[in-house]
Design a protein around this motif. Structure first.
Motif, PDB file in Angstrom:
ATOM      1  N   THR A  48       0.894  -1.262   0.089  1.00  0.00           N
ATOM      2  CA  THR A  48       0.198   0.170  -0.097  1.00  0.00           C
ATOM      3  C   THR A  48       0.828   1.299   0.008  1.00  0.00           C
ATOM      4  N   GLN A  49       0.378   2.379  -0.794  1.00  0.00           N
ATOM      5  CA  GLN A  49       1.160   3.416  -0.849  1.00  0.00           C
ATOM      6  C   GLN A  49       1.641   4.008   0.538  1.00  0.00           C
ATOM      7  N   HIS A  50       0.328   4.296   1.257  1.00  0.00           N
ATOM      8  CA  HIS A  50       0.543   5.005   2.692  1.00  0.00           C
ATOM      9  C   HIS A  50      -0.239   4.184   3.655  1.00  0.00           C
ATOM     10  N   LYS A  51       0.009   4.719   5.074  1.00  0.00           N
ATOM     11  CA  LYS A  51      -0.780   3.890   6.199  1.00  0.00           C
ATOM     12  C   LYS A  51      -0.816   5.035   7.005  1.00  0.00           C
ATOM     13  N   GLU A  52      -2.225   5.167   7.614  1.00  0.00           N
ATOM     14  CA  GLU A  52      -2.525   6.161   8.555  1.00  0.00           C
ATOM     15  C   GLU A  52      -2.406   5.537  10.070  1.00  0.00           C
ATOM     16  N   VAL A  53      -1.661   6.475  10.830  1.00  0.00           N
ATOM     17  CA  VAL A  53      -1.326   6.276  12.033  1.00  0.00           C
ATOM     18  C   VAL A  53      -1.723   7.418  12.854  1.00  0.00           C
ATOM     19  N   LEU A  54      -2.064   7.277  14.240  1.00  0.00           N
ATOM     20  CA  LEU A  54      -2.207   8.375  15.126  1.00  0.00           C
ATOM     21  C   LEU A  54      -0.801   8.987  15.382  1.00  0.00           C
ATOM     22  N   ASP A  55      -0.931  10.619  15.287  1.00  0.00           N
ATOM     23  CA  ASP A  55       0.262  11.289  15.597  1.00  0.00           C
ATOM     24  C   ASP A  55       0.328  11.895  17.059  1.00  0.00           C
ATOM     25  N   TYR A  56       0.686  11.111  17.933  1.00  0.00           N
ATOM     26  CA  TYR A  56       0.567  11.427  19.180  1.00  0.00           C
ATOM     27  C   TYR A  56       1.555  12.603  19.798  1.00  0.00           C
ATOM     28  N   LYS A  57       2.325  12.953  18.868  1.00  0.00           N
ATOM     29  CA  LYS A  57       3.313  14.334  19.249  1.00  0.00           C
ATOM     30  C   LYS A  57       2.149  15.365  19.185  1.00  0.00           C
ATOM     31  N   ARG A  58       1.150  15.421  18.420  1.00  0.00           N
ATOM     32  CA  ARG A  58       0.342  16.445  18.255  1.00  0.00           C
ATOM     33  C   ARG A  58      -0.841  16.368  18.668  1.00  0.00           C
ATOM     34  N   ALA A  59      -1.188  15.466  19.777  1.00  0.00           N
ATOM     35  CA  ALA A  59      -2.122  15.115  20.303  1.00  0.00           C
ATOM     36  C   ALA A  59      -2.703  16.318  21.352  1.00  0.00           C
ATOM     37  N   ASN A  60      -3.961  16.577  21.544  1.00  0.00           N
ATOM     38  CA  ASN A  60      -4.225  17.375  22.652  1.00  0.00           C
ATOM     39  C   ASN A  60      -5.050  16.645  23.925  1.00  0.00           C
ATOM     40  N   PHE A  61      -4.278  16.219  24.694  1.00  0.00           N
ATOM     41  CA  PHE A  61      -4.518  15.253  25.816  1.00  0.00           C
ATOM     42  C   PHE A  61      -5.357  16.017  26.938  1.00  0.00           C
ATOM     43  N   GLY A  62      -5.030  17.137  26.971  1.00  0.00           N
ATOM     44  CA  GLY A  62      -5.876  18.151  27.904  1.00  0.00           C
ATOM     45  C   GLY A  62      -7.479  18.003  27.500  1.00  0.00           C
ATOM     46  N   LEU A  63      -7.944  18.406  26.311  1.00  0.00           N
ATOM     47  CA  LEU A  63      -9.098  18.341  25.621  1.00  0.00           C
ATOM     48  C   LEU A  63      -9.645  17.056  25.732  1.00  0.00           C
ATOM     49  N   MET A  64      -8.870  15.843  25.572  1.00  0.00           N
ATOM     50  CA  MET A  64      -9.304  14.472  25.451  1.00  0.00           C
ATOM     51  C   MET A  64      -9.652  14.249  26.967  1.00  0.00           C
ATOM     52  N   LYS A  65      -8.671  14.599  27.710  1.00  0.00           N
ATOM     53  CA  LYS A  65      -9.234  14.223  29.166  1.00  0.00           C
ATOM     54  C   LYS A  65     -10.429  14.963  29.552  1.00  0.00           C
ATOM     55  N   GLU A  66     -10.787  16.113  29.305  1.00  0.00           N
ATOM     56  CA  GLU A  66     -11.768  16.886  29.637  1.00  0.00           C
ATOM     57  C   GLU A  66     -13.239  16.384  29.031  1.00  0.00           C
ATOM     58  N   GLU A  67     -13.021  15.880  27.645  1.00  0.00           N
ATOM     59  CA  GLU A  67     -14.013  15.405  26.912  1.00  0.00           C
ATOM     60  C   GLU A  67     -14.574  13.991  27.607  1.00  0.00           C
ATOM     61  N   LEU A  68     -13.458  13.126  28.174  1.00  0.00           N
ATOM     62  CA  LEU A  68     -13.895  11.972  28.787  1.00  0.00           C
ATOM     63  C   LEU A  68     -14.388  12.300  30.111  1.00  0.00           C
ATOM     64  N   ALA A  69     -13.986  13.336  30.892  1.00  0.00           N
ATOM     65  CA  ALA A  69     -14.577  13.581  32.037  1.00  0.00           C
ATOM     66  C   ALA A  69     -15.818  14.266  32.097  1.00  0.00           C
ATOM     67  N   SER A  70     -16.249  14.614  31.050  1.00  0.00           N
ATOM     68  CA  SER A  70     -17.721  15.098  30.611  1.00  0.00           C
ATOM     69  C   SER A  70     -18.785  14.208  30.869  1.00  0.00           C
ATOM     70  N   TYR A  71     -18.489  13.038  30.389  1.00  0.00           N
ATOM     71  CA  TYR A  71     -19.635  11.991  30.611  1.00  0.00           C
ATOM     72  C   TYR A  71     -20.027  11.652  31.720  1.00  0.00           C
ATOM     73  N   ASN A  72     -21.183  11.463  31.952  1.00  0.00           N
ATOM     74  CA  ASN A  72     -21.738  10.855  33.351  1.00  0.00           C
ATOM     75  C   ASN A  72     -21.768   9.301  33.274  1.00  0.00           C
ATOM     76  N   TYR A  73     -20.765   8.688  33.635  1.00  0.00           N
ATOM     77  CA  TYR A  73     -20.629   7.271  33.473  1.00  0.00           C
ATOM     78  C   TYR A  73     -21.561   6.417  34.203  1.00  0.00           C
ATOM     79  N   GLU A  74     -22.068   6.901  35.211  1.00  0.00           N
ATOM     80  CA  GLU A  74     -22.988   6.309  36.219  1.00  0.00           C
ATOM     81  C   GLU A  74     -24.462   6.148  35.468  1.00  0.00           C
ATOM     82  N   VAL A  75     -24.782   6.927  34.809  1.00  0.00           N
ATOM     83  CA  VAL A  75     -25.896   7.233  33.895  1.00  0.00           C
ATOM     84  C   VAL A  75     -25.894   6.241  32.628  1.00  0.00           C
ATOM     85  N   LEU A  76     -24.654   6.426  32.016  1.00  0.00           N
ATOM     86  CA  LEU A  76     -24.405   5.658  30.808  1.00  0.00           C
ATOM     87  C   LEU A  76     -24.372   4.119  31.064  1.00  0.00           C
TER      88      LEU A  76
END
Length: 164
Positions: free
Chosen positions: A59-87
């Motif tokens: 295959t010509q190219h493969k897509e992989v996650l670019d962890y160096k450019r990740a925004n882990f702060g926003l990811m953490k906020e999004e995951l914390a925003s869910y009400n897991y008890e209700v879900l």
């Protein structure tokens, strides 16, 4: 067989009432038209076709996650925003796992960009550092052959040991 990622394709007896002749593949290979047919001696013949990919086609190219450019702060906020008890209320462990897995995958898609890389034929352990050391060894060998002096010989010995 499952622990080795193998799949058994013959499900009909090949000698009497027993399945003695096997066709096993890794799960990513495709077997087509498998039939247990005419007898050869006291066994029945297995006829099938196997689809394999040409190893030289890549295959010509493969897509992989670019962890160096990740925004882990926003990811953490999004995951914390869910009400897991209700879900996860009144759900079994498998359903809770699937919900959590889905939320993490969604957050990953939102906050970790992807990059395209070119695939290589090198094994996973063949790093850029190993490639650099091998190139240095070849360079020192060429200098040793050209000049044939003791310092060049010592340099080549050192380069060979560095590769090991």
């Amino acid at each position: 067989m499952n622990t080795n990622s193998l799949q058994q394709h013959v499900n009909k007896p090949t000698r009497g009432n027993n399945i003695l002749d096997l066709v096993m593949t890794t799960t990513n290979l495709s077997i087509n038209g498998l039939e247990v047919t005419d007898k050869i001696g006291d066994h029945q013949m297995i006829d099938f076709s196997l689809e394999v990919q040409d190893p030289n086609t890549r295959t010509q190219h493969k897509e992989v996650l670019d962890y160096k450019r990740a925004n882990f702060g926003l990811m953490k906020e999004e995951l914390a925003s869910y009400n897991y008890e209700v879900l996860m209320n009144n759900k079994n462990a498998e359903e809770c796992y699937m919900i959590l897995k889905d939320k993490i995958a969604t957050a990953t898609d939102h906050h970790i960009p992807r990059k395209r890389i070119r695939p290589t034929n090198n094994p996973p352990w063949f790093s850029q550092e190993i490639e650099r050391l091998i190139n240095a060894r070849q360079h020192s060998y060429r200098r040793l052959k050209r000049y044939q002096t003791e310092p060049h010989r010592q340099e080549h010995i050192h380069a060979c040991r560095a590769v090991k």
